[in-house]
Design an enzyme around this catalytic site. Structure first.
Site, PDB file in Angstrom:
ATOM      1  N   PRO A  93       0.728  -1.040   0.005  1.00 40.61           N
ATOM      2  CA  PRO A  93      -0.076  -0.090  -0.026  1.00 40.61           C
ATOM      3  C   PRO A  93       0.817   1.263   0.167  1.00 40.61           C
ATOM      4  O   PRO A  93       0.458   2.197  -0.037  1.00 40.61           O
ATOM      5  CB  PRO A  93      -0.980   0.003   1.163  1.00 40.61           C
ATOM      6  N   GLU A 120       2.837  -7.429   8.070  1.00 41.36           N
ATOM      7  CA  GLU A 120       3.182  -5.936   7.918  1.00 41.36           C
ATOM      8  C   GLU A 120       4.191  -5.840   6.845  1.00 41.36           C
ATOM      9  O   GLU A 120       4.536  -4.591   6.616  1.00 41.36           O
ATOM     10  CB  GLU A 120       3.748  -5.423   9.176  1.00 41.36           C
ATOM     11  N   ARG A 162      -2.424  -8.956 -21.076  1.00 38.25           N
ATOM     12  CA  ARG A 162      -3.448  -8.525 -21.975  1.00 38.25           C
ATOM     13  C   ARG A 162      -2.711  -7.502 -23.170  1.00 38.25           C
ATOM     14  O   ARG A 162      -3.190  -7.068 -24.068  1.00 38.25           O
ATOM     15  CB  ARG A 162      -4.586  -8.025 -21.663  1.00 38.25           C
ATOM     16  N   ASP A 177      -9.055   1.335 -24.853  1.00 35.19           N
ATOM     17  CA  ASP A 177      -9.189   1.327 -23.325  1.00 35.19           C
ATOM     18  C   ASP A 177      -9.312   2.787 -22.653  1.00 35.19           C
ATOM     19  O   ASP A 177      -8.652   3.794 -22.906  1.00 35.19           O
ATOM     20  CB  ASP A 177      -8.049   0.640 -22.785  1.00 35.19           C
TER      21      ASP A 177
HETATM   22  C1  ABV Z   1       0.203  -5.824  -0.055  1.00 31.23           C
HETATM   23  N1  ABV Z   1      -2.738  -3.629   0.320  1.00 31.23           N
HETATM   24  S1  ABV Z   1      -1.265  -3.845  -1.660  1.00 31.23           S
HETATM   25  C2  ABV Z   1       0.140  -6.500   0.768  1.00 31.23           C
HETATM   26  N2  ABV Z   1      -3.524  -2.128  -1.571  1.00 31.23           N
HETATM   27  C3  ABV Z   1      -0.846  -6.120   2.142  1.00 31.23           C
HETATM   28  C4  ABV Z   1      -1.850  -5.149   1.855  1.00 31.23           C
HETATM   29  C5  ABV Z   1      -1.938  -4.500   0.579  1.00 31.23           C
HETATM   30  C6  ABV Z   1      -0.887  -4.750  -0.444  1.00 31.23           C
HETATM   31  C7  ABV Z   1      -2.748  -3.234  -0.941  1.00 31.23           C
END
Ligand code: ABV
Length: 274
Positions: A93, A120, A162, A177
């Protein structure tokens, strides 16, 4: 293209056997190899995580299994298709936003290695160490938190696959697209219709049956503006005014958008309610 995925949930990647990606693999256009990280965890319980230094909630993925796994994957590519520097794609994230532009960039590389993490995240030293041998991309698929990086891997692999030569059939094709560079200049696509011409008393918009290609193109563009202003005003705000004709400007004005001094468009200021 070769793709390796190292994960503690290999079964989560089963969808890579079906649909577009599955077919590309069957045709030999895509070589996907999924590996179980626990194959490189050597204690009795195949431990892959530990408590974070400095304290805090959750667990951190230990560096040793990742190091052994990545060494094994890299060694398996030596002398093969993979003389070029592989890309290490780390879903997190806290990564850069995954966009169509990044999908295109990745689709041009011969070898992608994905390291989806649970807990984590992965001990930072792993990414730092392999950053010296690989091109690392820490990537986020959106501003929400998942339980792990496996679902993002499915998303990224499908978006990339794709784009590979010969993977999309002619019936599909990505020129139009939403978000494709050179599509209708950064507008979302409007609604689509097929037969029957009347369904539950709802008619297909008449212009689409008219056979008038110019009118159809204009209608589609108008619908694209309606959708984009409603769902993605940020795209209108960064739209290049040079791509807009008089008709577009008039429609935007009707939808409550004004051209500012710098030529860009902004929402008409709303009066503050008492
Ligand atoms: C990777 N949340 S990508 C690992 N939006 C853990 C949570 C996570 C990702 C994302």
């Amino acid at each position: 293209m070769r793709i390796d995925v190292v994960t503690i949930f290999p079964e989560y990647l089963e969808p890579l056997n079906v649909s577009l990606v599955g077919k590309a693999r069957q045709r030999g256009q895509l070589d996907v190899r999924v590996h179980d990280l626990r194959d490189w965890a050597h204690d009795k319980h195949n431990t892959v995580d530990d408590t974070p230094y400095g304290g805090g909630p959750g667990m951190v993925m230990k560096p040793e299994p990742w190091g052994e796994a990545l060494d094994a994957v890299l060694e398996s590519g030596e002398g093969g298709e993979s003389d070029a520097r592989p890309v290490l794609v780390v879903p997190t994230p806290s990564g850069v936003p995954f966009t169509q532009e990044l999908a295109v960039e990745l689709s041009e590389r011969p070898w992608l290695i994905f390291t989806p993490a649970r807990y984590e995240g992965i001990d930072r030293r792993v990414i730092d160490a392999y950053g010296e041998r690989l091109d690392v991309r820490e990537v986020s698929i959106g501003d929400y938190v998942l339980a792990g990086g496996e679902a993002p891997v499915l998303v990224i692999v499908e978006a990339v696959a794709r784009l590979l030569p010969g993977v999309l059939g002619n019936a599909e094709s990505h020129r139009d697209d939403s978000f494709a560079p050179g599509a209708m200049a950064d507008l979302l696509e409007g609604p689509v219709y097929t037969k029957p011409p009347v369904w539950r008393d709802r008619e297909v918009p008449e212009v689409l049956l008219s056979g008038h290609h110019g009118k159809v193109a204009r209608w589609r563009r108008d619908e694209a503006f309606r959708r984009t202003t409603a769902n993605r005003p940020d795209l209108i705000e960064r739209c290049d005014p040079a791509t807009l004709d008089k008709h577009d400007r008039k429609l935007l004005a009707e939808l409550g958008w004004v051209e500012r001094a710098d030529g860009r468009f902004g929402r008409v200021a709303q009066a503050v309610e008492e």
